[in-house]
Enzyme design. Structure first.
Site, PDB file in Angstrom:
ATOM      1  N   ASP A 156       0.751  -1.089   0.077  1.00  0.00           N
ATOM      2  CA  ASP A 156      -0.135  -0.067  -0.013  1.00  0.00           C
ATOM      3  C   ASP A 156       1.447   0.947   0.352  1.00  0.00           C
ATOM      4  OD1 ASP A 156      -2.342   1.225  -0.062  1.00  0.00           O
ATOM      5  OD2 ASP A 156      -2.764   1.395   1.730  1.00  0.00           O
ATOM      6  N   LYS A 158       2.140   4.885  -1.216  1.00  0.00           N
ATOM      7  CA  LYS A 158       1.126   6.161  -1.604  1.00  0.00           C
ATOM      8  C   LYS A 158       1.598   6.937  -0.844  1.00  0.00           C
ATOM      9  CE  LYS A 158      -2.589   4.564   1.183  1.00  0.00           C
ATOM     10  NZ  LYS A 158      -4.107   4.084   0.593  1.00  0.00           N
ATOM     11  N   ASP A 178       2.761   2.507   7.642  1.00  0.00           N
ATOM     12  CA  ASP A 178       1.255   1.880   7.812  1.00  0.00           C
ATOM     13  C   ASP A 178       1.814   1.103   7.199  1.00  0.00           C
ATOM     14  OD1 ASP A 178      -0.946   1.082   7.712  1.00  0.00           O
ATOM     15  OD2 ASP A 178      -1.923   2.950   6.880  1.00  0.00           O
ATOM     16  N   THR A 195      -4.364   0.216  -3.187  1.00  0.00           N
ATOM     17  CA  THR A 195      -4.930   1.737  -3.767  1.00  0.00           C
ATOM     18  C   THR A 195      -5.062   1.941  -5.088  1.00  0.00           C
ATOM     19  OG1 THR A 195      -4.611   2.513  -1.682  1.00  0.00           O
ATOM     20  CG2 THR A 195      -4.904   4.217  -3.188  1.00  0.00           C
TER      21      THR A 195
END
Length: 417
Positions: A156, A158, A178, A195
């Site tokens: 993930d 981003k 994260d 995402t």
């Protein structure tokens, strides 16, 4: 969460000395004796992030407070995140210092990265010079090289999950945070997650994937840093069209946005956004790339002037404008985007939401902010209703945008909860 989530051995000997050793049986007052909990700096579906002061040494940290009742059925996700973070120690990875657990809440104590996240920086600046972007790629590829050497894939990557650390002379460095979707990968993975704007084509093809999906996401981020919008985007904000474009991976550098970019920058973008993961650069190769090393060195050696190498950058206090096709986009400080002119002529900007999608099933079940399963047959109507941009995550909470080609939604999140 059981006994498997006892408090982590602290990085510093006295870090949690004020707390009882049986961390899973603490009370809120026990936690408050060790930490002074401060203002909210981020929130999400299951948790909020607050500043905190560790009382014994007055160190300012961040604490992620998780409401355990909201994790029912998903306890393994926190166990996995804590296990992975507890095994990592790298200057470009956000450090988990300790964790404590009461009957109702879990407290994850982390270093505080005080510069917000990269999404906010992109929203403020629009785009960055090659020197600045090169230093950011250096930091991210350094973090990825480290976790990939441990067979960990982030899944993930981003701007929202890259935290900005401001250092001397105004130079910004990044830290990876994260790890909620991270996992150890020893064989091809088939779980659909990520995402949409940053998802790699092999994830969408469902042919199995590994750590190379993180490098693809880094390529998307580099593209955005250099021009201000994503490489693959649907003008009609259609999710299926976006996925089709990603799988085709036909890369373009439209004028005038890329006219001043060097061939070195474009070459690296092409090498990162290879459809075939075997042809894609690795994180280590990216870290050692000639353009990355040269740009990072240039960025470190000079204080930022607010100007790009070949043009003036928009500052945080100025508006972001696009004069293409006689239209104008203005990014207001309040975070709203207004537009006049031809919508179809303008690239889509970024939009922050609060949900990453995760699918363990062949019929593609997506999770919304309310954790309600949404089957793919209902997605198109939801997207049309919400006027989603290509870079928007699958979420039910975004406000309807009726006259805007794209929107930028800010949250308070400095650490994605």
């Amino acid at each position: 969460l059981g006994d498997s989530l006892m408090q982590l051995e602290p990085r510093s000997p006295a870090a949690t000395s004020a707390l009882p050793s049986n961390g899973s049986n603490l009370t809120p007052s026990d936690v408050e004796r060790c930490y002074e909990i401060g203002r909210v700096i981020g929130d999400g579906n299951f948790a909020e992030v607050r500043e905190c002061r560790r009382r014994h040494d007055d160190q300012i940290l961040a604490v992620k407070i998780v409401e355990r009742s909201k994790l029912t059925g998903r306890e393994h996700m926190m166990q996995n995140e804590l296990s992975l973070l507890g095994s990592l120690c790298h200057p470009r990875v956000v450090q988990l210092l300790a964790h404590h657990h009461t009957q109702t809440h879990s407290y994850l104590v982390m270093e505080l990265v005080g510069g917000g996240d990269l999404f906010e920086a992109i929203s403020d600046r629009g785009r960055f010079s090659e020197a600045e972007a090169g230093l950011m790629v250096l930091d991210v590829s350094d973090a990825l090289s480290y976790i990939h050497s441990k067979s960990i894939v982030h899944r993930d990557l981003k701007p929202e999950n890259l935290l900005v650390e401001k250092v001397t002379a105004g130079v910004c460095r990044l830290k990876l945070g994260d790890f909620g979707l991270a996992m150890v990968v020893t064989e091809p993975v088939f779980t659909i997650c990520g995402t949409p704007t940053y998802v790699a084509p092999e994830i969408l093809r469902e042919t199995g994937y590994g750590v190379a999906v993180d490098v693809w996401a880094l390529g998307v981020i580099l593209y955005i840093l250099l021009c201000g919008f994503a490489p693959f985007r649907s003008r009609d904000r259609d999710q299926e069209e976006l996925f089709k474009l990603i799988k085709q991976a036909q890369l373009h550098f439209p004028s005038p946005f890329w006219d001043s970019a060097s061939e070195g920058a474009k070459g690296l973008v092409r090498s990162l956004l290879q459809s075939d993961p075997a042809a894609r650069l690795t994180a280590e190769q990216t870290l050692q790339h000639t353009w990355v090393k040269a740009m990072a060195s240039a960025s470190k050696q000079r204080a930022p002037t607010g100007k790009s190498q070949r043009g003036v950058q928009t500052s945080a206090a100025e508006s972001l404008t696009d004069q293409t096709a006689g239209s104008k986009i203005t990014l207001r400080r309040c975070g709203e985007l207004t537009a006049r002119g031809q919508e179809e002529a303008k690239p889509a900007l970024l939009q922050r939401q609060e949900t990453t999608w995760l699918n363990h099933h062949p019929n593609r079940v997506f999770f919304s902010n309310q954790n309600t399963p949404m089957r793919s047959s209902h997605l198109q109507a939801l997207h049309l209703q919400q006027q989603q941009t290509p870079s928007q995550r699958l979420s039910l909470s975004s406000a309807t945008q009726t006259q805007q080609p794209s929107s930028i939604q800010r949250t308070k999140s400095a650490i994605h909860a």
